[in-house]
Design an enzyme around this catalytic site. Structure first.
Site, short mmCIF file in Angstrom:
data_model
loop_
_atom_site.label_atom_id
_atom_site.label_comp_id
_atom_site.label_asym_id
_atom_site.label_seq_id
_atom_site.Cartn_x
_atom_site.Cartn_y
_atom_site.Cartn_z
N ARG A 292 0.85 -1.18 0.00
CA ARG A 292 0.00 0.00 0.00
C ARG A 292 0.89 1.23 0.00
NH1 ARG A 292 -1.45 2.59 4.56
NH2 ARG A 292 -1.53 0.76 5.92
N HIS A 296 -3.98 4.07 4.50
CA HIS A 296 -5.05 3.08 4.63
C HIS A 296 -6.37 3.67 4.15
CE1 HIS A 296 -7.42 -0.20 6.26
NE2 HIS A 296 -8.15 0.67 6.93
N TYR A 305 3.92 5.42 11.27
CA TYR A 305 4.23 4.04 11.64
C TYR A 305 5.08 3.28 10.62
CZ TYR A 305 0.05 3.29 8.71
OH TYR A 305 -0.87 3.29 7.68
#
Length: 400
Positions: A292, A296, A305
């Site tokens: 990805r 998200h 993160y």
């Protein structure tokens, strides 16, 4: 090679795993950053055509250009929707940036009679099924709950509850068995189901329960996992100690890991898995190993993160760039083709921007009309009461 040769069932007398022969133990080591030696690949990140002993197909020039067009236009849909959300025109958007090959490869492997159960990110598969992308925007704008007919398109409504669609898909596949549209040998009739989900959903109970039912009843379903490495902010290493596709062995059906940034390999593997299901040979787990590159959703900040260096390394594996390199290197598409496609993408973008803003506002009482196929007395009473409540505001306004 037959589908049974590609995905043989487990032999309880041999002690070997399902579908990968005597060397299966060799791939049970830690997952590698490049997908590991078990990764099925037909097109390298540099755009070089390679071959695979089990999953290999010949692709026409028209097919290759078609795959490229689908990926380019799907990415444009994603980019425009993200921009619309940033301008306040959508409440949220689930990006697919970097996952175009996984979705287009799987979507183009479907036949008309097959049925798809998506998550909320399968914009590329929806494109392949002929769904107007404005209908997707309507859901994320909040003007409807998804207004396409699943029966018409063979594509279910987006599922927000993580993993729930795998149970729906398995039940639907079992229904197909009972309808006699599996394993008849009639290519125009035999059908299969594909359930899309992410690596995060693989940790959900619903998904594992779907595996159990599918294996127990030999359901004609393909479990297609887009492993994009991150379940929101949780890395795949926290969810599984082994590559995800190997989990299928514990449930008694085969699994395979494919390069999810390679549209050719994804198409070949998904086509084989779907045909296996149509032939009555049961479920298959396909792990599309991808990444990805975006967030998200548009409410997420991935810089909190994950390392930017990881994103940059995956950009070198961009699914669109690698197919473009192959087309150019082999003289399969000229400058005019790419210019025309750029123009088509620009027109699509303009259509989405204008169409999104023109979507009609929802009528609040319609909520009561789409709960049951036939209106109940209790619901009719609730609707009348709420209508009276809304009218009271209009009455107060008239006296002001």
């Amino acid at each position: 090679m037959s589908q049974s040769d590609q995905f043989p069932g487990p032999d309880p007398t041999s002690g070997e795993g399902a579908g990968f022969g005597p060397d299966l133990a060799e791939v049970f080591g830690p997952s590698q950053s490049d997908g590991g030696p078990e990764l099925v690949q037909l097109l390298t990140p540099e755009g070089e055509r390679v071959h695979h002993p089990e999953f290999d197909l010949d692709f026409s020039e028209e097919q290759l250009r078609g795959f490229y067009r689908d990926m380019v236009l799907t990415r444009r849909i994603d980019v425009e929707a993200t921009a619309l959300q940033r301008h306040g025109e959508l409440g949220i958007w689930a990006q697919l940036l970097g996952q175009e090959a996984a979705q287009i490869g799987a979507g183009r492997a479907l036949r008309r009679q097959d049925h798809v159960f998506p998550t909320y990110r399968e914009h590329g598969v929806a494109w392949c099924r002929g769904i107007d992308p404005l209908r997707l925007l309507g859901l994320f704008r909040g003007v409807d709950h998804g207004d396409w007919d699943p029966a018409e398109y063979g594509f279910g409504l987006y599922t927000i509850v993580i993993g729930a669609q795998t149970l729906h898909a398995t039940g639907y596949a079992m229904g197909m068995q009972r309808d006699g549209v599996v394993g008849t040998g009639d290519a125009e009739r035999d059908a299969a189901v594909i359930a899309h989900f992410g690596d995060g959903a693989s940790s959900q109970g619903d998904v594992n329960e779907a595996f159990i039912f599918a294996a127990s009843y030999n359901a004609p379903v393909v479990f297609f996992c887009q492993n994009n490495q991150w379940a929101i902010s949780e890395p795949i290493e926290r969810q599984s100690r082994i590559p995800l596709y190997q989990r299928a062995l514990g449930f008694g059906f085969p699994g395979v890991r494919v390069d999810g940034n390679d549209v050719l390999a994804t198409y070949a593997v998904t086509q084989a898995a779907l045909q296996r299901a149509r032939d009555g040979q049961g479920p298959t787990f396909v792990e599309a190993y991808t990444y990805r590159m975006g967030a998200h959703t548009t409410t997420d900040d991935p810089t909190r993160y994950r390392l930017s260096a990881d994103v940059e390394s995956w950009k070198l594996k961009d699914p669109i760039a690698r197919l473009e390199a192959y087309l150019k290197r082999n003289g399969l598409a000229d400058a005019a083709y790419f210019e025309e496609l750029d123009d088509e993408a620009a027109r699509l973008g303009a259509t989405l921007r204008e169409g999104c803003k023109a979507l009609p506002e929802p009528r609040i009482l319609d909520t009561f009309e789409h709960v049951y196929a036939e209106q109940t007395a209790e619901l009719a009473e609730q609707r009348a009461g709420y209508a009276a409540y809304l009218e009271s505001f209009e009455t107060e306004g008239s006296h002001a």
